[in-house]
Structures are given as C-alpha cells and as structure tokens.
Motif scaffolding. Structure first.
Motif, PDB file in Angstrom:
ATOM      1  N   LEU A  32      -0.676 -21.415 -19.981  1.00 18.47           N
ATOM      2  CA  LEU A  32      -1.413 -20.914 -18.809  1.00 18.47           C
ATOM      3  C   LEU A  32      -0.764 -19.705 -18.129  1.00 18.47           C
ATOM      4  CD1 LEU A  32      -2.608 -24.248 -17.155  1.00 18.47           C
ATOM      5  CD2 LEU A  32      -3.900 -22.658 -18.578  1.00 18.47           C
ATOM      6  N   PRO A  33       0.563 -19.577 -18.028  1.00 16.95           N
ATOM      7  CA  PRO A  33       1.128 -18.365 -17.370  1.00 16.95           C
ATOM      8  C   PRO A  33       0.733 -17.051 -18.027  1.00 16.95           C
ATOM      9  CG  PRO A  33       2.787 -20.078 -17.513  1.00 16.95           C
ATOM     10  CD  PRO A  33       1.623 -20.581 -18.315  1.00 16.95           C
ATOM     11  N   ALA A  34       0.271 -17.110 -19.294  1.00 17.23           N
ATOM     12  CA  ALA A  34      -0.136 -15.866 -19.968  1.00 17.23           C
ATOM     13  C   ALA A  34      -1.381 -15.249 -19.334  1.00 17.23           C
ATOM     14  CB  ALA A  34      -0.369 -16.136 -21.455  1.00 17.23           C
ATOM     15  N   THR A  35      -2.117 -16.008 -18.532  1.00 16.85           N
ATOM     16  CA  THR A  35      -3.334 -15.492 -17.892  1.00 16.85           C
ATOM     17  C   THR A  35      -3.048 -14.782 -16.576  1.00 16.85           C
ATOM     18  OG1 THR A  35      -3.717 -17.564 -16.706  1.00 16.85           O
ATOM     19  CG2 THR A  35      -4.676 -17.358 -18.918  1.00 16.85           C
ATOM     20  N   ALA A  36      -1.812 -14.822 -16.092  1.00 15.84           N
ATOM     21  CA  ALA A  36      -1.492 -14.220 -14.786  1.00 15.84           C
ATOM     22  C   ALA A  36      -1.744 -12.725 -14.739  1.00 15.84           C
ATOM     23  CB  ALA A  36      -0.046 -14.537 -14.409  1.00 15.84           C
ATOM     24  N   PRO A  37      -1.422 -11.947 -15.814  1.00 12.00           N
ATOM     25  CA  PRO A  37      -1.650 -10.500 -15.733  1.00 12.00           C
ATOM     26  C   PRO A  37      -3.106 -10.104 -15.511  1.00 12.00           C
ATOM     27  CG  PRO A  37      -0.125 -11.003 -17.515  1.00 12.00           C
ATOM     28  CD  PRO A  37      -0.665 -12.314 -17.037  1.00 12.00           C
TER      29      PRO A  37
ATOM     30  N   LEU B  42      -5.857 -14.077 -12.843  1.00 18.57           N
ATOM     31  CA  LEU B  42      -6.372 -15.430 -12.712  1.00 18.57           C
ATOM     32  C   LEU B  42      -5.227 -16.423 -12.531  1.00 18.57           C
ATOM     33  CD1 LEU B  42      -9.110 -15.457 -15.504  1.00 18.57           C
ATOM     34  CD2 LEU B  42      -9.446 -15.125 -13.053  1.00 18.57           C
ATOM     35  N   GLU B  43      -5.526 -17.456 -11.782  1.00 20.74           N
ATOM     36  CA  GLU B  43      -4.573 -18.549 -11.597  1.00 20.74           C
ATOM     37  C   GLU B  43      -5.192 -19.815 -12.199  1.00 20.74           C
ATOM     38  OE1 GLU B  43      -2.678 -21.227  -7.982  1.00 20.74           O
ATOM     39  OE2 GLU B  43      -3.351 -19.170  -7.562  1.00 20.74           O
ATOM     40  N   MET B  44      -4.544 -20.408 -13.198  1.00 18.76           N
ATOM     41  CA  MET B  44      -5.056 -21.597 -13.886  1.00 18.76           C
ATOM     42  C   MET B  44      -4.027 -22.707 -13.830  1.00 18.76           C
ATOM     43  SD  MET B  44      -6.884 -19.997 -17.267  1.00 18.76           S
ATOM     44  CE  MET B  44      -8.095 -18.692 -17.147  1.00 18.76           C
ATOM     45  N   ARG B  45      -4.533 -23.911 -13.721  1.00 22.04           N
ATOM     46  CA  ARG B  45      -3.643 -25.084 -13.780  1.00 22.04           C
ATOM     47  C   ARG B  45      -4.436 -26.309 -14.232  1.00 22.04           C
ATOM     48  NH1 ARG B  45      -3.741 -28.221  -8.942  1.00 22.04           N
ATOM     49  NH2 ARG B  45      -4.999 -27.272  -7.290  1.00 22.04           N
ATOM     50  N   ILE B  46      -3.711 -27.252 -14.870  1.00 16.31           N
ATOM     51  CA  ILE B  46      -4.307 -28.498 -15.375  1.00 16.31           C
ATOM     52  C   ILE B  46      -4.228 -29.543 -14.269  1.00 16.31           C
ATOM     53  CG2 ILE B  46      -4.122 -30.322 -17.103  1.00 16.31           C
ATOM     54  CD1 ILE B  46      -5.075 -27.721 -18.253  1.00 16.31           C
TER      55      ILE B  46
ATOM     56  N   ALA C 216     -13.549 -22.340  -6.306  1.00 16.15           N
ATOM     57  CA  ALA C 216     -12.831 -22.334  -7.588  1.00 16.15           C
ATOM     58  C   ALA C 216     -13.722 -22.972  -8.650  1.00 16.15           C
ATOM     59  CB  ALA C 216     -11.505 -23.078  -7.474  1.00 16.15           C
ATOM     60  N   LEU C 217     -13.426 -22.695  -9.911  1.00 18.42           N
ATOM     61  CA  LEU C 217     -14.187 -23.227 -11.043  1.00 18.42           C
ATOM     62  C   LEU C 217     -13.330 -24.254 -11.776  1.00 18.42           C
ATOM     63  CD1 LEU C 217     -16.587 -23.153 -13.041  1.00 18.42           C
ATOM     64  CD2 LEU C 217     -15.388 -21.299 -14.240  1.00 18.42           C
ATOM     65  N   ALA C 218     -13.910 -25.415 -12.029  1.00 16.62           N
ATOM     66  CA  ALA C 218     -13.221 -26.483 -12.782  1.00 16.62           C
ATOM     67  C   ALA C 218     -13.980 -26.742 -14.077  1.00 16.62           C
ATOM     68  CB  ALA C 218     -13.118 -27.758 -11.951  1.00 16.62           C
TER      69      ALA C 218
ATOM     70  N   ARG D 283      -9.104 -20.002 -10.642  1.00 15.13           N
ATOM     71  CA  ARG D 283      -9.359 -19.254  -9.408  1.00 15.13           C
ATOM     72  C   ARG D 283      -8.639 -17.907  -9.466  1.00 15.13           C
ATOM     73  NH1 ARG D 283      -5.348 -19.721  -5.449  1.00 15.13           N
ATOM     74  NH2 ARG D 283      -6.921 -19.659  -3.801  1.00 15.13           N
ATOM     75  N   PHE D 284      -9.073 -16.965  -8.609  1.00 17.23           N
ATOM     76  CA  PHE D 284      -8.395 -15.662  -8.557  1.00 17.23           C
ATOM     77  C   PHE D 284      -7.013 -15.844  -7.959  1.00 17.23           C
ATOM     78  CE2 PHE D 284     -12.794 -14.189  -8.787  1.00 17.23           C
ATOM     79  CZ  PHE D 284     -12.683 -13.210  -9.765  1.00 17.23           C
ATOM     80  N   ALA D 285      -6.067 -15.038  -8.453  1.00 13.24           N
ATOM     81  CA  ALA D 285      -4.678 -15.209  -8.029  1.00 13.24           C
ATOM     82  C   ALA D 285      -4.490 -14.929  -6.549  1.00 13.24           C
ATOM     83  CB  ALA D 285      -3.752 -14.317  -8.861  1.00 13.24           C
ATOM     84  N   ASP D 286      -5.225 -13.959  -6.003  1.00 13.01           N
ATOM     85  CA  ASP D 286      -5.068 -13.632  -4.571  1.00 13.01           C
ATOM     86  C   ASP D 286      -6.042 -14.398  -3.709  1.00 13.01           C
ATOM     87  OD1 ASP D 286      -7.355 -12.451  -5.371  1.00 13.01           O
ATOM     88  OD2 ASP D 286      -6.909 -10.444  -4.587  1.00 13.01           O
TER      89      ASP D 286
END
Length: 411
Positions: A16-21, A24-28, A72-74, A86-89
């Motif tokens: 999931l950290p690969a999506t930060a650039p 986007l912010e993702m988590r399980i 946010a989207l689940a 969700r968006f990072a900011d």
C-alpha cells in the motif's frame, strides 16, 4: 485488487505505501467495520451503486462518510477485509481562499521581479533627469561653479550632462561678451561728456548753459547707473557676516542727511550672512526710488514671516498702476507716468539691480501698492543665513514686534 486479495495483511502493508506518490491514502480494515460505518443516505447509495457497476462482479464497494466535507471509498477485498481509499490531504476540492493564495503567489513570482526591475531602471534613468531639472532651475550665469550638471551614469546621461554644461558655457560667454561691450561703451562715453561739460561751463551763452548742464548731468547719471547694473562686483562678492540692522540704519542716515524723511523700524542688531555691498546697493536703490516719489519713507527689518528675513521699504507716493508691479523690475523699464510727473527720474535700472541682488541671495523682490496710497517694496531672504546673537533673543523679538506695531500705526 487481485494482488491484495492474494496477499496477507503483512504483504498488504508493504504494497500500500507504493500508492502514496499518486496522492492516495490506502489502508486495510476489517469489512465488518465498513458495514457499521457505511452511510445509508440516498446520495451515498447512488454513488455506491455506480461503483459496484464499475468494479468486477466479485468486488463490492461502499462510500463511508469521513467528516462534514469529505467522504472515503471502501472496496471489499475478501470476506474478512476491506480497502479504504481516500485522498492523502483529505481535501478533494481546494478552498476558495487557497485558490486566491495560490493565484497571488504565482502573480508575485512572475510580476514582482519585473516590477523591481522596472523600478530600478526607472530610478537609474529618472533620478539624473530630476537632478538635471533641479540644476537647471538653480542655474545662474553669474555663479562660479564650472560643471553644474554632474557627468555620471549611463552613456546617454553623460552625453546629456556634457551638452548642458557646454551650452551653459556658451551662454555665459555670450553674456560676458555683451556685458564687456556695454561696459566699455558706457565707460568710454564719460570722456566726451566730460569735455562737453567743460565746454558748456566755459560758454558765455547763459540762457542755454544751465539746460545743457542739466542734460549732461542726466546723461552722466544714466551712464553711472548702466555701469552699476553691468558691474560684476556684487555677483562675485563673497558672503560675510554683517549686522544688517546697522547697515539699514546707515542707509537711512545717509538719506536723512540729504533732507529726506526716512525712518528705520526694526531690531538694534540683526547679524546675517550676506553680500554686504550688494545688499547695501539693493536697499539704497529702493530707498532712492521711494524718496523720489514719496515724502515719508519707512525701512523695516524683521523676520516676519518666521521662515524669512524681510526688508520692507514703503513710501506714501502714488504707487504703481495695476499690472506694472512685475514690469517695474525689468531692466530699462520706467513707469514715471504712474508714479510721478518727473522726467529726470533715472534710467529704469535701480529696481532691476535690487531684484538681481535679492535673487543672488536666494531671495526675491516684490512690489505692492498700499492703501490708500503708496508703494511697498519687500526684499525676502532665506532665514538659514541668520547668525545667532549673543544678546537675548527674546529682547530682539520684542523689539521687532514693537517695530511692526509702530509701523502699522504710522500707516
């Protein structure tokens, strides 16, 4: 999604950290938490239905409310887990204030350097031009400065300064040549006038002898006045500390000895840095003009208004006609019809000489009529050249105030 489905929680945390650039912010998170937190609002359900249509059949999605402005989207990964996106900011749309700040920042980045450059270039160009304008205003051909316009700055400005200095030099040379010629002519006229006077005095034709002598005296006076006007003595005279109160009293005493009613009003002492001979000549010319057209003359010295030194000469004569006050200061101008019926009243240079001397001190000479009749001539000089006296200043101020009151009562 397929990678997450085939990966355990530990592997997902690395993926999931690969999506930060991409912002986007993702988590399980457990899917049961999603079921509890999902919104039942109609507009949220519409969004969830559209997402389910866009996703593969074995994936489901729902919209989760985050706060008053953000959602946010689940997405369901498997039976136990869900992916929160969700968006990072946490700000899908920038605020209006943020847009304004961004626009102002861009404008400043683009325009501010250009504005500073324009101001710098304008200062480099306009500052010398302003100095040239000030130098041109203070330009006097009787000064001793060699280069009034400083040769500095850009090539064009240096060329302009040199051209102005050359022009000033040519004008000064032309005026000096004219002055020398007129001075020589006026001086050379003395010799034939002297011979003519001697011949007339030896003449035995008594009826016309006195008239001829009077005409010769008039011509002699005109020549002397012309020489006085053309003389450079007052122009080249250095400044020195002078008690101008004593100078005024000396001038008044000289005219009183000749039988004129001339009175001095002012302080007993008033030390001022001036050209003594020039200032004495200026006041003498004005008083001589006043006694020629009035019976009583007052000479007043004061520092009123407070930022100037004033020498006021006023008489009780007929005054000047309307519109002649400025012309009376011009060389060779005579207004005898407005002031008196006398024909032997000078060459029209006395007030012009006084005006030039006042200007050489950084001051001015003005004329104005007095009610009900009379003329007031005022020499106004800068106060900066006043020298402090050792006597009490309060006493001098009191004397000046008393002098002004006495002059007002005398009117």
């Amino acid at each position: 999604m397929e990678q997450l489905r085939n990966t355990d929680d530990a592997g997902a945390e690395k993926l999931l950290p690969a999506t930060a650039p991409v912002g986007l912010e993702m988590r399980i998170l457990p899917w049961r938490d999603v079921i509890v937190a999902r919104s039942d609002e109609d507009d949220m359900q519409v969004i969830a239905d559209k997402l389910r249509v866009a996703l593969p059949a074995d994936f489901s999605a729902t919209v989760l409310p985050q706060d008053a402005e953000h959602n946010a989207l689940a997405v369901r990964v498997d039976a136990q887990r869900g992916l929160l996106i969700r968006f990072a900011d946490a700000d899908t749309y920038p605020t209006f204030f943020g847009t304004i700040v961004e626009l102002v920042a861009k404008i400043l980045i683009l325009i501010l350097p250009m504005l500073l450059l324009v101001l710098y270039i304008g200062g480099v160009i306009t500052s010398p031009l302003v100095r040239f304008a000030e130098a041109a205003k203070s330009l006097r051909l009787d000064g001793n400065e060699e280069q009034l316009f400083a040769v500095a700055g850009a090539k064009e400005l240096r060329t302009l300064a040199m051209a102005l200095n050359d022009m000033r030099g040519r004008i000064r040379k032309m005026v000096d040549d004219r002055t020398r010629m007129l001075t020589a002519v006026s001086h050379d006229l003395r010799t034939p006038l002297t011979r003519l006077r001697m011949r007339v005095e030896r003449s035995k034709e008594m009826p016309s002898k006195q008239a001829m002598l009077d005409d010769i005296a008039t011509l002699t006076a005109m020549i002397e006045e012309s020489l006085q006007y053309l003389s450079s003595t007052a122009r080249d005279e250095p400044l020195r500390k002078v008690d101008i109160a004593a100078l005024m009293k000396t001038i008044v005493a000289g005219f009183s000895d000749l039988g004129h009613t001339v009175m001095y009003v002012g302080p007993e002492r008033f030390v001022y840095s001036c050209k003594q001979k020039g200032l004495s000549r200026a006041v003498t010319n004005i008083v001589e003009n006043a006694v020629g057209f009035g019976k009583i003359v007052h000479v007043q010295l004061s520092n009123f208004p407070s930022d100037r030194v004033s020498i006021v000469v006023q008489d009780d004569g007929p005054g000047l006609a309307e519109g002649l006050h400025e012309k009376a200061l011009e060389p060779f101008f005579k207004a005898d019809q407005a002031r008196s019926s006398k024909t032997n009243s000078g060459f029209g240079l006395g007030l012009s000489i006084a005006d030039e001397i006042a200007k050489s001190h950084g001051g001015s000479l003005s004329l104005e009529n007095i009610s009900p009749h009379g003329l007031r001539a005022t020499i106004s000089l800068p106060l900066t050249r006043v020298v402090a006296l050792s006597s009490s200043k309060a006493e001098d101020v009191q004397k000046q105030a008393s002098a002004r009151q006495a002059l007002v009562k005398g009117r």
